[in-house]
Each structure stands twice: as C-alpha cells, then as structure tokens.
Design an enzyme around this catalytic site. Sequence first.
Site, PDB file in Angstrom:
ATOM      1  N   GLU A 177      -5.851  18.736  -2.008  1.00 38.33           N
ATOM      2  CA  GLU A 177      -6.122  17.246  -1.364  1.00 38.33           C
ATOM      3  C   GLU A 177      -7.473  16.995  -0.549  1.00 38.33           C
ATOM      4  O   GLU A 177      -7.874  16.236  -0.428  1.00 38.33           O
ATOM      5  CB  GLU A 177      -4.705  17.088  -0.811  1.00 38.33           C
ATOM      6  CG  GLU A 177      -3.677  16.691  -1.793  1.00 38.33           C
ATOM      7  CD  GLU A 177      -2.448  16.043  -1.154  1.00 38.33           C
ATOM      8  OE1 GLU A 177      -2.479  16.015   0.071  1.00 38.33           O
ATOM      9  OE2 GLU A 177      -1.103  16.393  -1.698  1.00 38.33           O
ATOM     10  N   THR A 178      -7.404  18.077   0.315  1.00 39.62           N
ATOM     11  CA  THR A 178      -8.426  18.050   1.394  1.00 39.62           C
ATOM     12  C   THR A 178      -9.825  18.010   0.710  1.00 39.62           C
ATOM     13  O   THR A 178     -10.665  17.241   1.030  1.00 39.62           O
ATOM     14  CB  THR A 178      -8.483  19.213   2.359  1.00 39.62           C
ATOM     15  OG1 THR A 178      -7.489  19.227   2.775  1.00 39.62           O
ATOM     16  CG2 THR A 178      -9.515  19.153   3.186  1.00 39.62           C
ATOM     17  N   ILE A 179     -10.164  18.927  -0.381  1.00 44.11           N
ATOM     18  CA  ILE A 179     -11.362  18.751  -1.146  1.00 44.11           C
ATOM     19  C   ILE A 179     -11.630  17.367  -1.853  1.00 44.11           C
ATOM     20  O   ILE A 179     -12.606  16.768  -1.701  1.00 44.11           O
ATOM     21  CB  ILE A 179     -11.527  19.936  -1.948  1.00 44.11           C
ATOM     22  CG1 ILE A 179     -11.777  21.491  -1.226  1.00 44.11           C
ATOM     23  CG2 ILE A 179     -12.865  19.872  -2.843  1.00 44.11           C
ATOM     24  CD1 ILE A 179     -12.935  21.329  -0.326  1.00 44.11           C
ATOM     25  N   THR A 204       0.882  -1.228   0.209  1.00 44.86           N
ATOM     26  CA  THR A 204      -0.084   0.062   0.046  1.00 44.86           C
ATOM     27  C   THR A 204       0.885   1.336  -0.176  1.00 44.86           C
ATOM     28  O   THR A 204       2.202   1.130  -0.161  1.00 44.86           O
ATOM     29  CB  THR A 204      -1.085  -0.018   1.184  1.00 44.86           C
ATOM     30  OG1 THR A 204      -0.050   0.342   2.360  1.00 44.86           O
ATOM     31  CG2 THR A 204      -1.390  -1.345   1.456  1.00 44.86           C
ATOM     32  N   CYS A 205       0.292   2.481   0.084  1.00 45.23           N
ATOM     33  CA  CYS A 205       0.909   3.686   0.123  1.00 45.23           C
ATOM     34  C   CYS A 205       1.859   3.685   1.281  1.00 45.23           C
ATOM     35  O   CYS A 205       2.948   4.313   1.072  1.00 45.23           O
ATOM     36  CB  CYS A 205      -0.090   4.774  -0.219  1.00 45.23           C
ATOM     37  SG  CYS A 205      -1.086   4.884   1.227  1.00 45.23           S
ATOM     38  N   ASN A 206       1.402   3.105   2.303  1.00 42.61           N
ATOM     39  CA  ASN A 206       1.934   3.306   3.740  1.00 42.61           C
ATOM     40  C   ASN A 206       3.062   2.215   4.168  1.00 42.61           C
ATOM     41  O   ASN A 206       3.843   2.216   5.238  1.00 42.61           O
ATOM     42  CB  ASN A 206       1.091   3.469   4.732  1.00 42.61           C
ATOM     43  CG  ASN A 206       0.549   5.208   4.654  1.00 42.61           C
ATOM     44  OD1 ASN A 206       1.012   6.004   4.493  1.00 42.61           O
ATOM     45  ND2 ASN A 206      -0.872   5.279   5.203  1.00 42.61           N
ATOM     46  N   PRO A 222     -10.313   2.210   8.204  1.00 50.85           N
ATOM     47  CA  PRO A 222     -11.055   0.936   7.917  1.00 50.85           C
ATOM     48  C   PRO A 222     -10.375   0.270   6.631  1.00 50.85           C
ATOM     49  O   PRO A 222     -10.703  -0.856   6.201  1.00 50.85           O
ATOM     50  CB  PRO A 222     -12.484   1.159   7.693  1.00 50.85           C
ATOM     51  CG  PRO A 222     -12.396   2.667   7.276  1.00 50.85           C
ATOM     52  CD  PRO A 222     -11.033   3.318   8.024  1.00 50.85           C
ATOM     53  N   GLN A 223      -9.665   0.899   5.779  1.00 53.70           N
ATOM     54  CA  GLN A 223      -9.366   0.759   4.328  1.00 53.70           C
ATOM     55  C   GLN A 223      -8.447  -0.561   4.165  1.00 53.70           C
ATOM     56  O   GLN A 223      -8.196  -1.401   3.354  1.00 53.70           O
ATOM     57  CB  GLN A 223      -8.692   1.733   3.571  1.00 53.70           C
ATOM     58  CG  GLN A 223      -9.625   2.577   3.099  1.00 53.70           C
ATOM     59  CD  GLN A 223      -9.899   3.671   4.163  1.00 53.70           C
ATOM     60  OE1 GLN A 223      -9.362   3.596   5.370  1.00 53.70           O
ATOM     61  NE2 GLN A 223     -10.888   4.648   3.680  1.00 53.70           N
TER      62      GLN A 223
END
Length: 462
Positions: A222-224, A50-52, A145-146
């Site tokens: 990014e926030t929007i 994953t990205c993390n 949760p992802q």
Amino acid sequence: MGIIALGINHKTAPVAVREKVSFDPAIMPDVLKHVLETLLPVTEVSILSTCNRTEIYCCYTDEQVSPVFADTSSDNTTTIQTRDQTVIKDAAAETAQALLAWLSHHHSMDEQILQDSSYIHHNIDAVQHMMRVASGLDSLVLGEPQILGQFKSAFAVSQQAGTAGSNLGRLFRQTFSVAKEVRTNTAIGQNPVSVAFAAVSMAKHIFTDFSDSTALLIGAGETIDLVAKHLKDAGIKQIIVANRTLARAQRLAEQFHAEAVLLEDIAQVLPRADIVISSTASPLPILGKGTVERALKKRRHAPMFMVDIAVPRDIEEEVGDLNDVFLYTVDDLKGIIEENMKSRQDAALQAEQLIVSGVERFMRELRSLDVVSSVTALRGHVESIRDECLIKAQKQLAKGDDPAKVLQTFAHVYTNKMLHNPTKKMRQAGAEGRLEVVDWVQELFQISADTNNSSHENKEKN
C-alpha cells in the site's frame, strides 16, 4: 427553510459500518431523486460518499410534517414509520429522524446502529460542518486536499439530477469559496503528513523537475502504491516497480504505465534510477553498498535520492556514506511529518476563524433573502387589500355615486383593513408585556406615542 447535515464518518463508525452506507456513484442520481420522492419535507438534497464518510445534506420545509416516508421501490406504495412510531413536533428533529429511517431502509441496516454511529447538524451548525469538511478540517489526515474535489463532484451530481436548487446551490458555492480561502490563506495543505507524500516531497528538493527523472520503487504494498500516485501527480514519467513476486509488481505497474521487474533484477535497472524508494517486509537488506557503487559509476556519479521506509531497513546503512547518494530513513521522514502536522494544526486554528467568518457571511445572506421574501409578501398583502378596496370603489363610481364620498369610503375602508390585524396584535402584545413589539412598530413607521397624541389633539381642536 431548514438545513440538515446527517452523516457517518471515520470518527463515529468503523469501516464495517461505513461500507454498508456508502453509495454507488453509478446510481447516485436515482438515489437523490428517491430521497425527494419519499421524504416529503425535503426540498433539496445532495450526498457525499467517500471511503471515510457518507453525508447527506438537505434543505427542508419548516412546516410540521409526519415522521414517515413512502417506500415507492415496489409497485405497491407502503409507509415506513420511524422506529418509535411517535409524532415529533419539531420539524428539524422530525425531518432528521425520517432521513435516518430512509437511510436505514435503503441500505437494509438496523436503524439503531445507524443512530448510534451518526451525527446530525442543523442550520448554522450544518453550514459550519460542511465548510469544515470541504476545508479538510474533519478529514482522517488533517488538511488533505482530495475532499474538496469530492465535495464539488457531489454537488455537480445533485445539480445534474435536479435535486440541488437555489438554496443548496448558494450553500455549496459559499462552502467552496471558504475552502478555497482556507487553502490560499493558510498552510493547512502545504506540508506532507504521510510517509509516502513526505518521501516524494523530499525528492523534489533534489530534483526540481520530475519530467526527466526515473523512479525505482522496491515493493508493491500500500505504501509503495501511494508513493507511485504521488510521483505521478508530481509529473514523473518513468517508474520501475521491483518486487519478489513479478505478478504483483505487474499489477501495480499497470496502474501507472510502469515497468515491472523481480528483486533479483534490481542491479540491472538501478543505474537508470534517479529516485529509489523502498518499502518491503524483507528481514535482510535488499540493496547493498557495492551494488549502489557500481550503479553510480554507470551513471557517471549523477546524484541518486533514496528513501528507505522499511523496518527492518531495505538499504544498507553504509550506502549513505557514498558521495552522490542522498539516503533517508523512515525516522528522518517521521521528524518531518511531526513538524508538518504541528504546522497544519497551527494552520487549522487560522482556518477555523475563516470558517466562522464564512458561516457568518452565509447566514447574513440567508437572513437578507428572508427579509426580501418578507418584503415581497408584505407588498403583495398590501396590494391585495388595495385592489379589493379599489374594485369596490370602481363599482360605486360606475353606479354614479358621488366621487368625493367614494374616495372617502375607499380611504376609510382601506385604512381599517390595513390596520386591523396589526392593531389587534399590538394590543395583544401590550397585554402580554411584550412592549418590544410596540417599539418595533414605532421604529418601522417612524412614529411615537407623543407624536400620535399631539396629532390627535390638533385634529380635535380643528
């Protein structure tokens, strides 16, 4: 069988390192097969990317192996050894080192960098780590949760590739069960801990059904983007994206089948908006009290929910004084987020207890399977000796030997063969002071030294 979890995540490595060890989902089946082909001790493998984090979960044989792997990526097979070229006697450390060497070679990265950025868990620690990851306790955002869905996808891919067998399958299924238990029985994922999610969650208190609502999102950062995702997940059908640059608004709008407009067109679309969430870098307010008043008249004073995430603020403070407007700022959200994070931390303590119980259940199941295999092996060993003695006895009978003597010989030989190794090991254990071995034998066969001596004395009297 041993279990290893080797990984790199947001806590141990910057994104510059993490992105280099990530795996393309399109080639993951080939990568998994390559691990089995090149790392001989590894019997089953699955990879979460994953990205993390990038994590490799595998089962391996306990037999001593050489800390090498074969590189079959070219026509000529070569052998790639570990960094220090030394033989490691411990199978767990050896397999982990070979796995790290494979990862380094596969991504053409310096192995020392990977070693400094990685973590390795073995057996019960690996099981606990997997359960913590799947439950969201090791995530960048506590309880997100992802990760559970990503975990399930990783396992599904390894199943389809044929690299996850019964052992990993049992471990993953128990991990899913524990993660579900954590989600069901704790509040680990119930409260929002991001500004975007908190804003959407607050909107739900005003609009119980999003299916008939329209959201106006001001900005395209990014926030929007994250707000739009959460709104879509919540079931909203209509989204309008307003931005200073139309092209950027259109790029974001395309992802969510939304409408794109310029900032100067906000007054025209505002009457349609039930929800307004704004996050721009504008130094001056974008939405004033007069514009909102006119929009409310056209809406016949239907309520509007507004969240101003921007600093400096995009929406004039006086807008909050209007009837039928529910205006919140980023400070309002921060209070909610801090409270919810505390709630999640409390829930995490409960989750840790559930994970400990889940690990214990899995290890008990694993031990019981080891006992079953040992019992099967014991029965096979006993039956093999029996069959060997029986064949000899049948040959003696075929030659016409006295059946009584044949039976007596069979019993004598069978008894001696059965007891030879155990007796030898018991004497050795006694000489070494390991009397617990004798105690185990007495417990297994329900005998005692006194009973055995009495039986022997009665036999001599008779």
